[in-house]
Design an enzyme around this catalytic site. Structure first.
Site, PDB file in Angstrom:
ATOM      1  N   LYS A  18       0.824  -1.225   0.000  1.00 26.56           N
ATOM      2  CA  LYS A  18       0.000   0.000   0.000  1.00 26.56           C
ATOM      3  C   LYS A  18       0.847   1.260   0.000  1.00 26.56           C
ATOM      4  O   LYS A  18       0.545   2.220  -0.693  1.00 26.56           O
ATOM      5  CB  LYS A  18      -0.882   0.041   1.255  1.00 26.56           C
ATOM      6  CG  LYS A  18      -2.271  -0.467   1.062  1.00 26.56           C
ATOM      7  CD  LYS A  18      -3.137  -0.139   2.277  1.00 26.56           C
ATOM      8  CE  LYS A  18      -2.396  -0.468   3.553  1.00 26.56           C
ATOM      9  NZ  LYS A  18      -2.961   0.031   4.755  1.00 26.56           N
ATOM     10  N   ARG A 126      11.604  -5.884   5.367  1.00 24.75           N
ATOM     11  CA  ARG A 126      11.247  -4.456   5.294  1.00 24.75           C
ATOM     12  C   ARG A 126      11.892  -3.672   6.447  1.00 24.75           C
ATOM     13  O   ARG A 126      11.779  -4.048   7.598  1.00 24.75           O
ATOM     14  CB  ARG A 126       9.725  -4.297   5.334  1.00 24.75           C
ATOM     15  CG  ARG A 126       9.288  -2.836   5.218  1.00 24.75           C
ATOM     16  CD  ARG A 126       7.827  -2.716   4.889  1.00 24.75           C
ATOM     17  NE  ARG A 126       6.954  -3.053   5.991  1.00 24.75           N
ATOM     18  CZ  ARG A 126       5.635  -2.975   5.961  1.00 24.75           C
ATOM     19  NH1 ARG A 126       5.032  -2.587   4.851  1.00 24.75           N
ATOM     20  NH2 ARG A 126       4.902  -3.295   7.006  1.00 24.75           N
ATOM     21  N   ARG A 159      10.127  -2.333  12.200  1.00 22.59           N
ATOM     22  CA  ARG A 159       8.975  -2.105  13.073  1.00 22.59           C
ATOM     23  C   ARG A 159       8.674  -3.359  13.882  1.00 22.59           C
ATOM     24  O   ARG A 159       8.793  -4.472  13.389  1.00 22.59           O
ATOM     25  CB  ARG A 159       7.725  -1.784  12.238  1.00 22.59           C
ATOM     26  CG  ARG A 159       7.784  -0.473  11.509  1.00 22.59           C
ATOM     27  CD  ARG A 159       6.518  -0.333  10.677  1.00 22.59           C
ATOM     28  NE  ARG A 159       6.610   0.787   9.757  1.00 22.59           N
ATOM     29  CZ  ARG A 159       5.941   0.875   8.617  1.00 22.59           C
ATOM     30  NH1 ARG A 159       5.145  -0.097   8.248  1.00 22.59           N
ATOM     31  NH2 ARG A 159       6.068   1.920   7.851  1.00 22.59           N
TER      32      ARG A 159
END
Length: 217
Positions: A18, A126, A159
């Site tokens: 996204k 990521r 994260r």
């Protein structure tokens, strides 16, 4: 280049691409990208009261409560005023869709339909530059210097919510949560789904779709 005011919602599971697709929409069409995740993370970095509350939920792989997200997003949409935008992470239930519909006319809903196994594999690689929200994917969109942000040279981090066990849990929650939202928008004829395993195969179709939509009328 595009003068028509156009408002879209982008829907996709965490790690579906996204952010990358939204980035390209911003660059190609000049839309504003209004992301609930980015706004919440900025609050976490600044250690605001909202950020402290949000961090507890995010670290546990849970979604931040609706009232916090709704207040934050409606405030930002109001701030933006009469401009084209793409909403990311909002609305995430039919009650929020109702609140949004009472204020704004949404022209399209872009649904990114990516298999869960692809997402779990993808997010393991990521890394982000937390202050700016810039995202790097090792093996796909690598930083110029390993472990460093391209613009500032500051260190990249992973994260909490990108760890595989947390991602798997979030994908289950996401599916349960977003099915009614997609149904709400589908009833109104606004949903277009884009299936695929990689952003590079999905983006050209999203771009064509938006060019057609923005140029209509």
């Amino acid at each position: 280049m595009y003068t028509k005011i156009f408002r879209a919602v982008i829907i996709g599971a965490p790690g579906s691409g996204k952010g990358t697709i939204s980035d390209r929409i911003v660059k190609t069409f000049g839309f504003l990208h209004i992301s609930s995740g980015d706004i919440l993370r900025q609050n976490i970095i600044k250690n605001t009261e909202l950020g402290k509350k949000a961090q507890q939920y995010i670290a546990a792989g849970q979604l931040v409560p609706d009232d916090i997200v709704t207040k934050t997003m409606i405030a930002r949409i109001t701030e933006v005023g009469n401009k084209s935008y793409i909403l990311d992470g909002f609305p995430r239930n039919s009650a929020q869709a109702d609140i949004l519909a009472a204020r704004e006319q949404i022209d399209a809903v872009i649904n990114l339909d990516i298999p869960h196994d692809v997402i779990i594999e993808r997010v393991k690689h990521r890394w982000i530059h937390a202050p700016s929200g810039r995202v790097y994917n090792i093996g796909f969109n690598d930083p110029k210097v390993a472990g460093k942000d391209d613009i500032t040279g500051e260190p990249l981090t992973q994260r909490e919510d990108d760890k595989p066990e947390v991602v798997s849990k979030r994908l289950q929650v996401y599916d349960e949560l977003m099915s009614p939202v997609l149904a709400w928008y589908a009833e109104r004829g606004l949903v277009t789904s884009f299936k695929g395993r990689e952003t590079k195969e999905i983006w050209p179709r999203v771009e064509r779709f938006l060019k057609d939509k923005v140029n209509m009328g």
